[in-house]
Write a protein that holds these residues in place. Sequence first.
Motif, mmCIF file in Angstrom:
data_model
loop_
_atom_site.group_PDB
_atom_site.id
_atom_site.type_symbol
_atom_site.label_atom_id
_atom_site.label_comp_id
_atom_site.label_asym_id
_atom_site.label_seq_id
_atom_site.Cartn_x
_atom_site.Cartn_y
_atom_site.Cartn_z
ATOM 1 N N SER A 172 1.065 -1.250 0.078
ATOM 2 C CA SER A 172 -0.067 0.019 -0.093
ATOM 3 C C SER A 172 0.985 1.498 0.094
ATOM 4 O O SER A 172 0.526 2.385 -0.652
ATOM 5 C CB SER A 172 -0.825 0.086 1.164
ATOM 6 O OG SER A 172 -1.766 1.231 1.296
ATOM 7 N N ALA A 173 2.012 1.195 0.650
ATOM 8 C CA ALA A 173 2.787 2.528 0.723
ATOM 9 C C ALA A 173 3.971 2.429 -0.148
ATOM 10 O O ALA A 173 4.929 3.185 -0.126
ATOM 11 C CB ALA A 173 3.218 2.670 2.166
ATOM 12 N N GLY A 174 4.031 1.300 -0.838
ATOM 13 C CA GLY A 174 5.372 1.383 -1.944
ATOM 14 C C GLY A 174 5.333 2.399 -3.085
ATOM 15 O O GLY A 174 4.565 3.300 -3.184
ATOM 16 N N GLY A 175 6.333 1.761 -3.703
ATOM 17 C CA GLY A 175 6.955 2.866 -4.789
ATOM 18 C C GLY A 175 8.282 2.536 -5.198
ATOM 19 O O GLY A 175 9.034 1.778 -4.835
ATOM 20 N N GLY A 176 8.547 3.039 -6.433
ATOM 21 C CA GLY A 176 9.830 2.768 -7.107
ATOM 22 C C GLY A 176 10.038 1.344 -7.505
ATOM 23 O O GLY A 176 11.247 0.666 -7.621
ATOM 24 N N GLY A 177 8.852 0.578 -7.517
ATOM 25 C CA GLY A 177 8.954 -0.832 -8.177
ATOM 26 C C GLY A 177 9.162 -1.892 -6.966
ATOM 27 O O GLY A 177 9.160 -3.026 -7.154
ATOM 28 N N LYS A 178 9.118 -1.383 -5.702
ATOM 29 C CA LYS A 178 9.399 -2.246 -4.508
ATOM 30 C C LYS A 178 8.070 -2.617 -4.048
ATOM 31 O O LYS A 178 7.177 -1.909 -4.193
ATOM 32 C CB LYS A 178 10.169 -1.394 -3.407
ATOM 33 C CG LYS A 178 11.661 -1.296 -3.895
ATOM 34 C CD LYS A 178 12.332 -0.484 -2.667
ATOM 35 C CE LYS A 178 13.734 -0.186 -3.044
ATOM 36 N NZ LYS A 178 13.934 1.019 -4.001
ATOM 37 N N GLY A 179 7.981 -3.842 -3.597
ATOM 38 C CA GLY A 179 6.573 -4.409 -2.976
ATOM 39 C C GLY A 179 5.559 -4.608 -3.998
ATOM 40 O O GLY A 179 4.506 -4.397 -3.810
ATOM 41 N N MET A 180 5.981 -5.376 -4.950
ATOM 42 C CA MET A 180 4.963 -5.498 -6.228
ATOM 43 C C MET A 180 5.290 -7.172 -6.584
ATOM 44 O O MET A 180 6.281 -7.367 -6.848
ATOM 45 C CB MET A 180 5.180 -4.673 -7.427
ATOM 46 C CG MET A 180 4.870 -3.125 -6.866
ATOM 47 S SD MET A 180 5.211 -2.118 -8.273
ATOM 48 C CE MET A 180 3.940 -2.498 -9.269
#
Length: 672
Positions: free
Chosen positions: A160-168
């Motif tokens: 939910s707080a991800g970004g930059g390709g991380k946590g996907m």
Amino acid sequence: MFKKILIANRGEIACRVIKTARRMGIQTVAVYSDADAGALHVEMADEAVRLGPPPAAESYLLGDAIIAACKATGAEAVHPGYGFLSEREWFAKKLAEENIAFIGPPPNAIAAMGDKIESKKLAKAAGVNVVPGFVGEIEDTEHAVRIANEIGYPVMMKASAGGGGKGMRLAYSEKDVREGFEATKREGLSSFGDDRVFIEKFIVEPRHIEIQVLGDQHGNVLYLGERECSIQRRHQKVIEEAPSPFVTPEMRKAMGEQAVALAKAVGYYSAGTVELIVSGADTTGMGFYFLEMNTRLQVEHPVTECITGLDLVEQMIRVAAGEKLAFTQDDVKLSGWALESRVYAEDPYRNFLPSIGRLTRYAPPEETSGETTVRVDTGVVEGSEISMFYDPMIAKLITHAPTRIEAADLQVAALDRYRIDGIGHNIDFLSAVMQHQRFRDGRLTTGFIAEEYPDGFEGAPFTDEKRDDLIIAAAVINAITVQRAQFIEGQLNGHGAQFGPDWVIEIDRKPFRVHAEETSSGWTVTHTFEGGTHTHNVATEWEPGEPVFLADVDGRDVAVKLALKPVGYRMTVKGSAHNVRALTPRASALAGHMIEKIPPDLSKFLLCPMPGLVVSVSVAAGDTVEPGQALAVVEAMKMENILRAEKAAVVKSVNAKAGDSLAVDAIIMEFE
């Protein structure tokens, strides 16, 4: 206007902000960790303040330390760059409490858009197209499986707080969800301190397109066209461009107006980006869906600056100082085409594994401006160290030209002149993509890299023209080198070894006969191969020791990069690298009798492919493993990498355990 600002970031974005502030007559303050004490942004700024040890949590994420640095230096405002504290509501609030301006959006907008679950609800309420999915909190893996089955595969799991390709994680089946859900939670917690995950439908033939918005504190909000960011690897953008080759004027207007509506709904001002997923299979022009809003400056902002003529950092500073936008939506005109390549510290020849170490040589291409532009945004210099603590991006190479193909050709030419030694890098890969026919046709999806390089990257295709360029370069380099050696030996001994103009150039052990003679205007190179004999006129100022051979060959510019080997060179031309050496005809004949060294068989070992931390080991000695089975998880640069079995085998021994920090090629386990 502010007299002094502090940049709460590092690397290329800190340098980028400093350049604009300097042009505006604003003094700058840099902050740094111990790992960055000698960094370029520290050198460029008027003042610099130490924050703490290398880990971001002990330096760049310390809001109180940054506020203290503002007070100590008299900085009136903070530009957060991107990453770190740029989208932290609490940081913007604390700055306001201390009467320090935040060069970014208001805290409430950061909060509203910073949560991917809540932002989708707000977007839907604002009339923005939203991807079908589950926007509530997911309890556990079983709950995730039920949701994915209801939505229909494929689905995307995102922190939910991800970004930059991380946590996907992309899941094509229930098995993928069960295997990837917990990893997604861990990445979200590790990188963002939030392990909540949401699931949404994965769009077929997806293109990643985003709208740049800009607003002031007086209610004015504009959109500045779109950027296409579909060339991605592991959901991390690699190449961006503006405008998009897919978007029509009608589609641009529809997307832009929805983005502005969302920005106004949350009272947004400053620069921001509304990210959209677009179905390449859609023919209506309305097949675009809201992904998220980034409440900060984007990495790829330079391509928008190129086609609009605006300095987005300057606009952010002016907005933060309370100024109104000096232009309207009708004033925004798009001119030409801009491309941006992210130069990463990663090895595409080894499945893009992260690379760390010192830049023993760093020579970017020359920047130019005018009808065409070459721009390099970087935060490193020769001798800088690429650390395991931060993002692996070394620089951004931006080109701007009247047409898309001209901008791509300009990228290839600039990449040919980009020299990096000491670490792995992706320059060859970027050049290969720019030359790829599918890319040049604009037939892009976020699956481009996986689809076009399913077995990994082995270099750009080796064409006849590239072969000829290597032969010519090697022949002239050898002639100049031999000429100098003969002169030096003659000066020392009164005579020098004599070599004729006839040589054999070997490219990956394949021989080509050449004849190289010096002329009044340069060199004439004649080479013979199956199919005929070619003669070329070559003009060059290359001297021994220079890392790039630049020449005019028959009126055509040629650039070949050189890396000295024990025998010969490793030469690279337009993303295609080869072992090249020059031999006398006699030496070439004898070389055919040399036994080639066979590399050792490492198939019985699972080696650590990068420097990293072992997160988990899934098997034990005596276990039988099947092809594709997960064996271990290694984290590098905040990304988890699952290591899988290449074939069926029995585990003989396990040499590593969770928590171990391993070097590249360290043995994790051995098979029988």
